[in-house]
Design a protein around this motif. Structure first.
Motif, PDB file in Angstrom:
ATOM      1  N   ILE A   8      28.053  57.326  51.160  1.00 26.58           N
ATOM      2  CA  ILE A   8      29.078  57.849  50.523  1.00 26.58           C
ATOM      3  C   ILE A   8      29.453  57.405  49.088  1.00 26.58           C
ATOM      4  CG2 ILE A   8      31.483  58.595  50.665  1.00 26.58           C
ATOM      5  CD1 ILE A   8      31.227  59.046  53.641  1.00 26.58           C
ATOM      6  N   LEU A   9      29.464  55.829  49.246  1.00 25.15           N
ATOM      7  CA  LEU A   9      29.793  55.267  48.022  1.00 25.15           C
ATOM      8  C   LEU A   9      28.638  55.430  46.834  1.00 25.15           C
ATOM      9  CD1 LEU A   9      31.419  52.162  49.210  1.00 25.15           C
ATOM     10  CD2 LEU A   9      32.548  53.737  47.747  1.00 25.15           C
ATOM     11  N   VAL A  57      35.193  47.951  43.618  1.00 29.42           N
ATOM     12  CA  VAL A  57      35.566  47.477  42.488  1.00 29.42           C
ATOM     13  C   VAL A  57      35.265  48.614  41.428  1.00 29.42           C
ATOM     14  CG1 VAL A  57      35.115  45.762  40.691  1.00 29.42           C
ATOM     15  CG2 VAL A  57      35.014  45.111  43.030  1.00 29.42           C
ATOM     16  N   ASP A  58      36.450  48.814  40.561  1.00 27.57           N
ATOM     17  CA  ASP A  58      36.489  49.786  39.654  1.00 27.57           C
ATOM     18  C   ASP A  58      36.733  49.132  38.279  1.00 27.57           C
ATOM     19  OD1 ASP A  58      36.138  51.881  41.554  1.00 27.57           O
ATOM     20  OD2 ASP A  58      38.260  52.735  41.150  1.00 27.57           O
ATOM     21  N   VAL A  59      35.857  49.079  37.476  1.00 24.61           N
ATOM     22  CA  VAL A  59      35.913  48.740  36.046  1.00 24.61           C
ATOM     23  C   VAL A  59      36.530  49.712  34.978  1.00 24.61           C
ATOM     24  CG1 VAL A  59      34.823  47.270  33.924  1.00 24.61           C
ATOM     25  CG2 VAL A  59      34.263  46.955  36.716  1.00 24.61           C
ATOM     26  N   VAL A  60      37.532  49.280  34.382  1.00 25.94           N
ATOM     27  CA  VAL A  60      38.037  50.439  33.521  1.00 25.94           C
ATOM     28  C   VAL A  60      38.081  49.808  32.025  1.00 25.94           C
ATOM     29  CG1 VAL A  60      40.365  51.289  32.602  1.00 25.94           C
ATOM     30  CG2 VAL A  60      39.659  51.130  34.970  1.00 25.94           C
ATOM     31  N   GLU A  61      37.505  50.490  31.218  1.00 27.90           N
ATOM     32  CA  GLU A  61      37.048  49.787  29.762  1.00 27.90           C
ATOM     33  C   GLU A  61      37.339  50.814  28.704  1.00 27.90           C
ATOM     34  OE1 GLU A  61      35.890  48.216  26.261  1.00 27.90           O
ATOM     35  OE2 GLU A  61      36.112  47.167  28.247  1.00 27.90           O
ATOM     36  N   LYS A  62      38.208  50.305  27.542  1.00 26.84           N
ATOM     37  CA  LYS A  62      38.586  51.217  26.633  1.00 26.84           C
ATOM     38  C   LYS A  62      37.595  51.936  25.761  1.00 26.84           C
ATOM     39  CE  LYS A  62      39.799  47.849  22.948  1.00 26.84           C
ATOM     40  NZ  LYS A  62      40.816  47.401  22.033  1.00 26.84           N
ATOM     41  N   ALA A  92      26.763  46.015  37.706  1.00 22.57           N
ATOM     42  CA  ALA A  92      27.275  47.582  37.604  1.00 22.57           C
ATOM     43  C   ALA A  92      26.842  48.604  38.474  1.00 22.57           C
ATOM     44  CB  ALA A  92      27.134  47.969  36.077  1.00 22.57           C
ATOM     45  N   GLU A  93      25.514  48.286  38.862  1.00 22.07           N
ATOM     46  CA  GLU A  93      24.664  49.390  39.663  1.00 22.07           C
ATOM     47  C   GLU A  93      24.855  48.948  41.284  1.00 22.07           C
ATOM     48  OE1 GLU A  93      20.643  48.898  38.036  1.00 22.07           O
ATOM     49  OE2 GLU A  93      21.103  50.183  36.264  1.00 22.07           O
ATOM     50  N   HIS A  94      25.807  48.070  41.374  1.00 23.68           N
ATOM     51  CA  HIS A  94      26.020  47.809  42.896  1.00 23.68           C
ATOM     52  C   HIS A  94      26.695  48.890  43.277  1.00 23.68           C
ATOM     53  CE1 HIS A  94      27.898  45.951  46.439  1.00 23.68           C
ATOM     54  NE2 HIS A  94      27.159  45.039  46.200  1.00 23.68           N
ATOM     55  N   PRO A  95      26.281  49.349  44.521  1.00 24.75           N
ATOM     56  CA  PRO A  95      26.848  50.687  45.176  1.00 24.75           C
ATOM     57  C   PRO A  95      28.427  50.770  45.554  1.00 24.75           C
ATOM     58  CG  PRO A  95      25.758  49.493  47.007  1.00 24.75           C
ATOM     59  CD  PRO A  95      25.437  48.635  45.597  1.00 24.75           C
ATOM     60  N   ARG A  96      29.093  49.566  45.237  1.00 23.14           N
ATOM     61  CA  ARG A  96      30.548  49.668  45.426  1.00 23.14           C
ATOM     62  C   ARG A  96      31.261  49.096  44.022  1.00 23.14           C
ATOM     63  NH1 ARG A  96      31.697  45.210  48.450  1.00 23.14           N
ATOM     64  NH2 ARG A  96      29.753  44.515  48.858  1.00 23.14           N
ATOM     65  N   LEU A  97      30.482  49.444  42.964  1.00 23.34           N
ATOM     66  CA  LEU A  97      31.559  49.357  41.748  1.00 23.34           C
ATOM     67  C   LEU A  97      31.291  50.699  40.955  1.00 23.34           C
ATOM     68  CD1 LEU A  97      31.104  46.456  39.222  1.00 23.34           C
ATOM     69  CD2 LEU A  97      30.748  48.931  38.450  1.00 23.34           C
ATOM     70  N   ARG A  98      32.336  51.232  40.374  1.00 20.21           N
ATOM     71  CA  ARG A  98      32.363  52.223  39.429  1.00 20.21           C
ATOM     72  C   ARG A  98      32.851  51.922  37.990  1.00 20.21           C
ATOM     73  NH1 ARG A  98      36.262  56.657  41.982  1.00 20.21           N
ATOM     74  NH2 ARG A  98      37.790  54.902  41.805  1.00 20.21           N
ATOM     75  N   TYR A  99      32.587  52.485  37.145  1.00 17.05           N
ATOM     76  CA  TYR A  99      32.504  52.259  35.675  1.00 17.05           C
ATOM     77  C   TYR A  99      33.459  53.317  35.147  1.00 17.05           C
ATOM     78  CZ  TYR A  99      31.961  51.428  30.651  1.00 17.05           C
ATOM     79  OH  TYR A  99      31.935  51.099  29.415  1.00 17.05           O
TER      80      TYR A  99
END
Length: 466
Positions: A8-9, A57-62, A92-99
């Protein structure tokens, strides 16, 4: 039949936040938000994903694009340093990370909102402001920061209109760190050494018309306190058609102290002494002029005045003597500081960083009590010190603290958190960044460069398909 959480992730990972929902009946997932997609953010994400199996893990970038100072700070003629991007890409391409690109803390989302939606929030958005000389006339057009100059030739959006005046012979750089040396090297390098790098086209065009012949690199203290490293100095000494000129009086008695120095400092000092001894053997039409024991005093048209300093317990103390240097362009390179982008951040305005103990953000300035679930890493927490390896080690340490706090139940992770809801926002996902990356790489290949960076956010969003 059980729910395959991993699949799902993976399916929902790089599209939109709405596609990654906590599914009813599934095991609650620990959610961690990292604000900032530079080295500190990616290194922290790498360790967290490795140590915590049941987390997202979610990464938020301006900015729409990732990698922070690796993209916008590393010198274009140092492509080997940028190889760390390969490691960041794997993370970044790890299945449990979102950018989530193009999302700014304090503008598009508040810290309060992130804290409500995540079990832990890690701030790593870096240092984006300059320390100033605090001199009269410092705001005039021929005085700019080295940070802005680096951003100009590296293609940071908004820096393309800097237009540094390179029509004069003399440039004075105030500061003697690696950034200062990078800028000096770029100003004195032959143009053909830069055309195969990812230096922006507008910077290459400006440098092709440059009249700069001499670069002064001025520091308050002596050779034993120089902040540049041996690698950067070696590169300067090898520049073709550039004559490095030291002042022999700056090195009086330095050779007698060599045996007391630690190995890195000793090697750097030996190289300076060797170059001093050999100077004059190779002439060049351009000159690199390192000058020690000078403190900025005044700025006037076409020149800069410095106080001669003396070292007292390694502190530079001004004397009554002064020296003036011709300075058509002045570049300030005396350090950075961070911004407080959200009122919810416990920020130290004097030091330009977040109040913290070992990466755990404090509730109040004068208190040693930490604010559970809120962390800081990188220059935002430490101030602008060290190189990428320093940032890596610091980020790993803070990421381990997050994992330790979660495993010790110092944070309440018993209930599910929704994560960031980006509906209605122009978000650049990792797939969107890949489209930008492919576009830049193709544009660069046509010019014999590794990439031609897009410098307009509007164009980045168009290419990303947002």
């Amino acid at each position: 039949m059980g729910i395959n959480w991993h699949n799902i992730l993976r399916r929902g990972l790089h599209t939109s936040s709405a596609r990654l929902q906590v599914i009813q009946g599934a095991t609650p997932t620990k959610r961690i938000c990292i604000v900032g997609a530079g080295p500190a953010g990616f290194y922290a994400a790498q360790l967290i994903l490795k140590q915590l199996d049941n987390c997202v893990v979610d990464v938020v970038e301006k900015l729409p694009v990732p990698f922070g100072l690796v993209r916008f700070g590393v010198a274009p003629d140092h492509p080997e340093v940028k190889n760390v991007i390969n490691t960041f890409t794997k993370t970044a391409e790890h299945p449990r990370l979102r950018y989530f690109g193009n999302i700014a803390l304090g503008t598009d989302v508040s810290l309060r909102e992130l804290r409500d939606r995540y079990h832990a929030v890690l701030l790593t958005y870096g240092a984006d402001q300059d320390r100033e000389l605090e001199l009269e006339n410092e705001q005039q057009g021929n005085v700019i920061s080295a940070r802005k100059f680096v951003a100009w030739y590296n293609g940071l959006p908004g820096a393309e209109n800097l237009a540094p005046d390179l029509t004069g012979r003399d440039v004075t750089i105030v500061g003697q760190g690696n950034v200062a040396v990078d800028v000096a090297r770029l100003l004195l390098s032959p143009l053909d050494a830069l055309t195969s790098t990812d230096t922006t086209e507008y910077a290459l065009e400006a440098l092709s018309r440059s009249q700069v012949q001499r670069v002064h690199l001025v520091g308050r203290r002596g050779p034993l306190q120089a902040a540049f490293t041996i690698k950067e100095l070696r590169e300067m000494l090898k520049l073709p058609n550039v004559d490095t000129r030291w002042r022999s009086e700056d090195f009086s008695g330095i050779d007698l102290q060599l045996d007391k120095l630690q190995r890195p400092r000793k090697r750097l000092t030996e190289l300076m002494l060797k170059s001093l001894k050999e100077q004059g053997r190779i002439s060049g039409s351009k000159q690199f002029l390192p000058i020690f024991l000078r403190a900025p005093k005044a700025i006037s048209p076409g020149e800069m005045e410095f106080s001669v300093t003396e070292l007292q317990q390694e502190a530079a103390v001004p004397t009554t003597s002064t020296e003036r240097l011709p300075s058509h362009l002045i570049l300030r390179s005396i350090g950075y500081k961070s911004s407080c982008v959200d009122t919810g951040i416990n920020f130290d305005n004097r030091r330009g960083r977040v109040h913290n103990i070992d990466g755990r953000i404090l509730k109040e300035d004068a208190s040693a009590e930490v604010d559970p679930g809120l962390y800081v890493a990188g220059w935002l927490g430490t101030g602008p010190t060290g190189v990428i390896v320093t940032t890596m080690n610091g980020a790993f340490a803070v990421a381990k603290a997050i994992c330790d706090d979660i495993n010790a139940n110092a944070l309440d992770t018993s209930s599910a958190k929704p994560g960031y809801d980006a509906d209605g926002k122009r978000v650049v996902t990792w797939d969107g960044w890949q489209r930008i990356n492919d576009f830049e790489s193709a544009a660069g290949k046509a010019k014999g460069k590794p990439r031609e960076k897009i410098v307009s956010i509007k164009e980045m969003l168009r290419v990303a398909g947002v």
